[in-house]
Design an enzyme around this catalytic site. Structure first.
Site, PDB file in Angstrom:
ATOM      1  N   LYS A 106     -64.164 -32.011 -61.548  1.00 15.56           N
ATOM      2  CA  LYS A 106     -64.845 -30.761 -61.851  1.00 15.56           C
ATOM      3  C   LYS A 106     -66.228 -31.083 -62.408  1.00 15.56           C
ATOM      4  O   LYS A 106     -66.402 -32.217 -62.874  1.00 15.56           O
ATOM      5  CB  LYS A 106     -64.015 -29.914 -62.808  1.00 15.56           C
ATOM      6  CG  LYS A 106     -64.051 -30.360 -64.272  1.00 15.56           C
ATOM      7  CD  LYS A 106     -63.438 -29.334 -65.169  1.00 15.56           C
ATOM      8  CE  LYS A 106     -64.440 -28.392 -65.777  1.00 15.56           C
ATOM      9  NZ  LYS A 106     -64.954 -28.816 -67.076  1.00 15.56           N
ATOM     10  N   ASP A 134     -57.932 -31.012 -61.691  1.00 16.11           N
ATOM     11  CA  ASP A 134     -58.129 -30.227 -62.908  1.00 16.11           C
ATOM     12  C   ASP A 134     -57.237 -30.914 -63.934  1.00 16.11           C
ATOM     13  O   ASP A 134     -56.011 -30.852 -63.830  1.00 16.11           O
ATOM     14  CB  ASP A 134     -57.675 -28.786 -62.695  1.00 16.11           C
ATOM     15  CG  ASP A 134     -57.904 -27.947 -63.939  1.00 16.11           C
ATOM     16  OD1 ASP A 134     -57.697 -28.456 -65.062  1.00 16.11           O
ATOM     17  OD2 ASP A 134     -58.293 -26.772 -63.801  1.00 16.11           O
ATOM     18  N   HIS A 135     -57.844 -31.582 -64.900  1.00 12.81           N
ATOM     19  CA  HIS A 135     -57.021 -32.456 -65.738  1.00 12.81           C
ATOM     20  C   HIS A 135     -56.002 -31.691 -66.581  1.00 12.81           C
ATOM     21  O   HIS A 135     -55.059 -32.267 -67.102  1.00 12.81           O
ATOM     22  CB  HIS A 135     -57.885 -33.383 -66.599  1.00 12.81           C
ATOM     23  CG  HIS A 135     -58.453 -32.753 -67.824  1.00 12.81           C
ATOM     24  ND1 HIS A 135     -59.618 -32.034 -67.828  1.00 12.81           N
ATOM     25  CD2 HIS A 135     -58.015 -32.732 -69.099  1.00 12.81           C
ATOM     26  CE1 HIS A 135     -59.858 -31.603 -69.050  1.00 12.81           C
ATOM     27  NE2 HIS A 135     -58.902 -32.011 -69.852  1.00 12.81           N
ATOM     28  N   GLU A 137     -61.436 -25.386 -79.513  1.00 15.27           N
ATOM     29  CA  GLU A 137     -61.784 -26.772 -79.855  1.00 15.27           C
ATOM     30  C   GLU A 137     -62.500 -26.763 -81.190  1.00 15.27           C
ATOM     31  O   GLU A 137     -63.288 -25.839 -81.469  1.00 15.27           O
ATOM     32  CB  GLU A 137     -62.698 -27.370 -78.789  1.00 15.27           C
ATOM     33  CG  GLU A 137     -62.043 -27.445 -77.426  1.00 15.27           C
ATOM     34  CD  GLU A 137     -62.938 -28.114 -76.395  1.00 15.27           C
ATOM     35  OE1 GLU A 137     -62.970 -29.340 -76.353  1.00 15.27           O
ATOM     36  OE2 GLU A 137     -63.612 -27.390 -75.655  1.00 15.27           O
ATOM     37  N   ASP A 195     -67.445 -23.780 -67.800  1.00 17.30           N
ATOM     38  CA  ASP A 195     -66.826 -25.050 -68.175  1.00 17.30           C
ATOM     39  C   ASP A 195     -65.296 -24.937 -68.249  1.00 17.30           C
ATOM     40  O   ASP A 195     -64.594 -25.885 -67.932  1.00 17.30           O
ATOM     41  CB  ASP A 195     -67.389 -25.471 -69.543  1.00 17.30           C
ATOM     42  CG  ASP A 195     -67.029 -26.898 -69.924  1.00 17.30           C
ATOM     43  OD1 ASP A 195     -67.098 -27.779 -69.042  1.00 17.30           O
ATOM     44  OD2 ASP A 195     -66.697 -27.144 -71.099  1.00 17.30           O
ATOM     45  N   HIS A 211     -59.537 -24.631 -65.965  1.00 21.86           N
ATOM     46  CA  HIS A 211     -58.424 -24.870 -66.892  1.00 21.86           C
ATOM     47  C   HIS A 211     -57.677 -23.588 -67.271  1.00 21.86           C
ATOM     48  O   HIS A 211     -56.455 -23.532 -67.212  1.00 21.86           O
ATOM     49  CB  HIS A 211     -58.922 -25.524 -68.183  1.00 21.86           C
ATOM     50  CG  HIS A 211     -59.740 -26.756 -67.951  1.00 21.86           C
ATOM     51  ND1 HIS A 211     -59.507 -27.623 -66.916  1.00 21.86           N
ATOM     52  CD2 HIS A 211     -60.800 -27.271 -68.625  1.00 21.86           C
ATOM     53  CE1 HIS A 211     -60.376 -28.620 -66.966  1.00 21.86           C
ATOM     54  NE2 HIS A 211     -61.173 -28.428 -67.987  1.00 21.86           N
ATOM     55  N   LYS A 227     -66.059 -23.704 -78.567  1.00 29.23           N
ATOM     56  CA  LYS A 227     -66.293 -24.946 -79.304  1.00 29.23           C
ATOM     57  C   LYS A 227     -66.472 -24.586 -80.776  1.00 29.23           C
ATOM     58  O   LYS A 227     -66.872 -23.456 -81.107  1.00 29.23           O
ATOM     59  CB  LYS A 227     -67.580 -25.613 -78.799  1.00 29.23           C
ATOM     60  CG  LYS A 227     -67.573 -25.914 -77.303  1.00 29.23           C
ATOM     61  CD  LYS A 227     -67.273 -27.355 -77.036  1.00 29.23           C
ATOM     62  CE  LYS A 227     -67.321 -27.671 -75.563  1.00 29.23           C
ATOM     63  NZ  LYS A 227     -66.335 -28.672 -75.165  1.00 29.23           N
TER      64      LYS A 227
END
Ligand code: BG6
Length: 512
Positions: free
Chosen positions: A170, A199-200, A238, A257, A262, A362
């Site tokens: 990505k 997509d991790h 996060e 992002d 995700h 974030k």
């Protein structure tokens, strides 16, 4: 081999930990962060679990002028640093015997000729039978170029019993149009079966567990719908800021992002219908249906159902931290969002009128990824004559990270003469039951690519459907720059507008 036999073979491979198919893995961008921190450690972990094929080789390909020996030294060091493996490690030695390096410009035809020669040589030396995985761990502007060059050199031809697969990282495009163009460009060289869009999030055990939890238990599925569920909240918070990635992040923002990839994976796994099998396309068809069923937002909906934010200075784990605009490589007047919250509706029989609230940001109050399913309250009628003022709704929380587990909240009688109800939690913690193996999240994905199982990878239509969901938000936000950035302090749960979004519906975000 027919399809059923192939499926059986794959299942067996996973059950018994049969090593992946013999192959060479070429990593483009081999000197970069992703390779260093995730791919090499993941390959090492696979080696440790005996899941790498005996006939195997790794070729690093990057701009950086490194000798093969320098690259090997770097890889050994990366393994030690990111997996904690001892310096003297047999698997490292084994890997060193099959690691190669090519310096090259991704746009230079001559570099691909050198790659071709090297692949022929290594194929004989390591008996890899012509099978190659190309892993594009580069900046996204090189994805189409590399695939085109590989095609021109005939390096992607997978005839005569061998296979060639391409893994693409990505971000896959930056909006619907660019994703379509990228799909079209790579589609001129590769068949869809050769493409593994990664997509991790799908590499995380707890994400994969969403399907197992839903479909291996008889008791949840009957209540998994609009009759019993009030709403769903998905949080990917996060505590860190953008760190050293300000340059990239400022061109992306939280929406691009995190949401089309995700978070929409989490939405689709939570909301999908039971697939007819665990075959890649059966699962992905159901996920895709959900993405298509998300009601497109009209421009006026964006104003009421989408919230953006940017962090200001504040506190993270007790230490003072700067605002986003003061971060390295971020322009001091940046209007990039570092927080987004959306209210999504899924227009199908199972989910009509059940809002899915999603948020990510974030520098939020803490690092937590979870899916909280809030059920409708029980009728109050029995409690009218008691001191109980209100019943707490049942809540099922799938904890994805850093806590990994599942908890169910229900009401229980508080001991005593009066009828009082307390909310209690029944908790399952992954590591208590199964222990926890160190993992980067990439192990399963790399392994699946080696055995040709694309279930946990995104198909072209899924990527485009994901971008379609966010397209109206991108358009409106572009036309109307934010006027109140920065609008939340580091260490907070996001801007006030996100709380207002919930309040308008008589609900609130979880902050536990
Ligand atoms: C990446 C994003 O894809 O996912 C990052 O680019 C984000 O900005 C990261 O921090 C989150 O991944 P994880 O696995 O730490 O939740």
């Amino acid at each position: 081999m027919d399809n059923a036999a192939k499926e059986q073979d794959k299942a067996l491979a996973q059950d018994h930990g049969k090593p992946g198919d013999k192959c060479i893995m070429v990593i483009f961008g081999a000197a970069g962060d992703l390779t260093t921190r995730k791919l090499i450690p993941a390959l090492y972990n696979l080696g440790k679990s005996d899941l790498l094929p005996k006939d195997f080789a790794i070729v690093g390909f990057a701009f950086d002028k490194l000798t093969e020996d320098e690259f090997r030294v770097k890889v050994r060091k990366d393994i030690q640093e990111y997996t904690g493996a001892p310096g003297d490690c047999p698997i490292c030695d084994w890997m060193m015997e099959r690691i190669y390096y090519l310096t090259g410009d991704f746009r230079d035809d001559a570099a691909y000729k050198r790659l071709d020669d090297l692949l022929v040589e290594l194929d004989q030396k390591h008996n890899t039978q012509g099978n190659v995985i190309y892993y594009l761990a580069t900046a996204p502007q090189f994805f189409a170029e590399i695939v085109k060059q590989l095609g021109a050199q005939k390096l992607t031809n997978g005839e005569n019993g061998h296979w060639r697969r391409v893994v693409i990282e990505k971000p896959f495009g930056s909006d619907l149009e660019s994703a379509r163009v990228l799909n079209r460009d790579i589609g001129q060289v590769l068949t869809e079966k050769q493409i593994y869009r990664i997509d991790h999030y799908l590499g995380k055990e707890t994400v994969q567990n969403i399907l197992v939890f839903r479909f291996s238990n008889g008791i949840f599925e009957p209540v998994w719908n609009r009759r019993y569920i009030d709403h769903v909240q998905i949080t990917v918070a996060e505590s860190l800021g953008v760190e050293r990635r300000g340059g990239y992040y400022d061109t992306a923002g939280a929406l691009r992002d995190m949401i089309p990839n995700h978070i929409l994976q989490l939405v689709s796994l939570t909301a999908m219908e039971p697939p007819i099998s665990f075959h890649a396309d059966a699962v992905r068809d159901e996920q895709a249906k959900i993405l298509h069923a998300i009601t497109p937002m009209a421009p006026e909906d964006v104003l009421t159902r989408a919230v953006r934010g940017q962090y200001d200075d504040g506190v993270e784990e007790g230490a003072a931290v700067p605002g986003y605009r003061q971060e390295q490589s971020v322009p001091p007047t940046s209007n990039t969002e570092t927080f987004v919250a959306l209210k999504l509706l899924i227009d199908n029989w199972r989910w009509a009128d059940v809002p899915f609230y999603i948020r990510t940001g974030k520098r939020m109050a803490k690092r937590v990824t979870e899916i909280a399913i809030q059920f409708r309250r029980a009728p109050f009628v029995l409690f009218r004559e008691t001191p109980v003022e209100r019943l707490t709704p049942n809540l099922l929380v799938l904890h994805i990270q850093p806590d990994e587990g599942i908890s169910l909240r229900f009401g229980a009688k508080v001991p005593g003469a009066l009828v009082r109800v307390g909310a209690v939690d029944m908790d399952f913690d992954y590591k208590d039951y199964f222990g926890s193996e160190p993992s980067t999240g990439y192990e399963r994905l790399l392994y699946d690519c080696m055995i040709g199982d694309a279930t946990l990878f995104q198909r072209a239509d899924m990527v485009e459907a994901g971008w379609s969901v966010v397209a109206p938000v991108q358009d409106v936000w572009k036309a109307l720059p934010p006027r109140n950035f920065p609008n939340y302090h580091s260490g907070a749960w996001g801007p006030k507008e996100a709380d207002d979004l919930m309040k308008r519906d008589g609900r609130q975000w979880r902050t536990e």
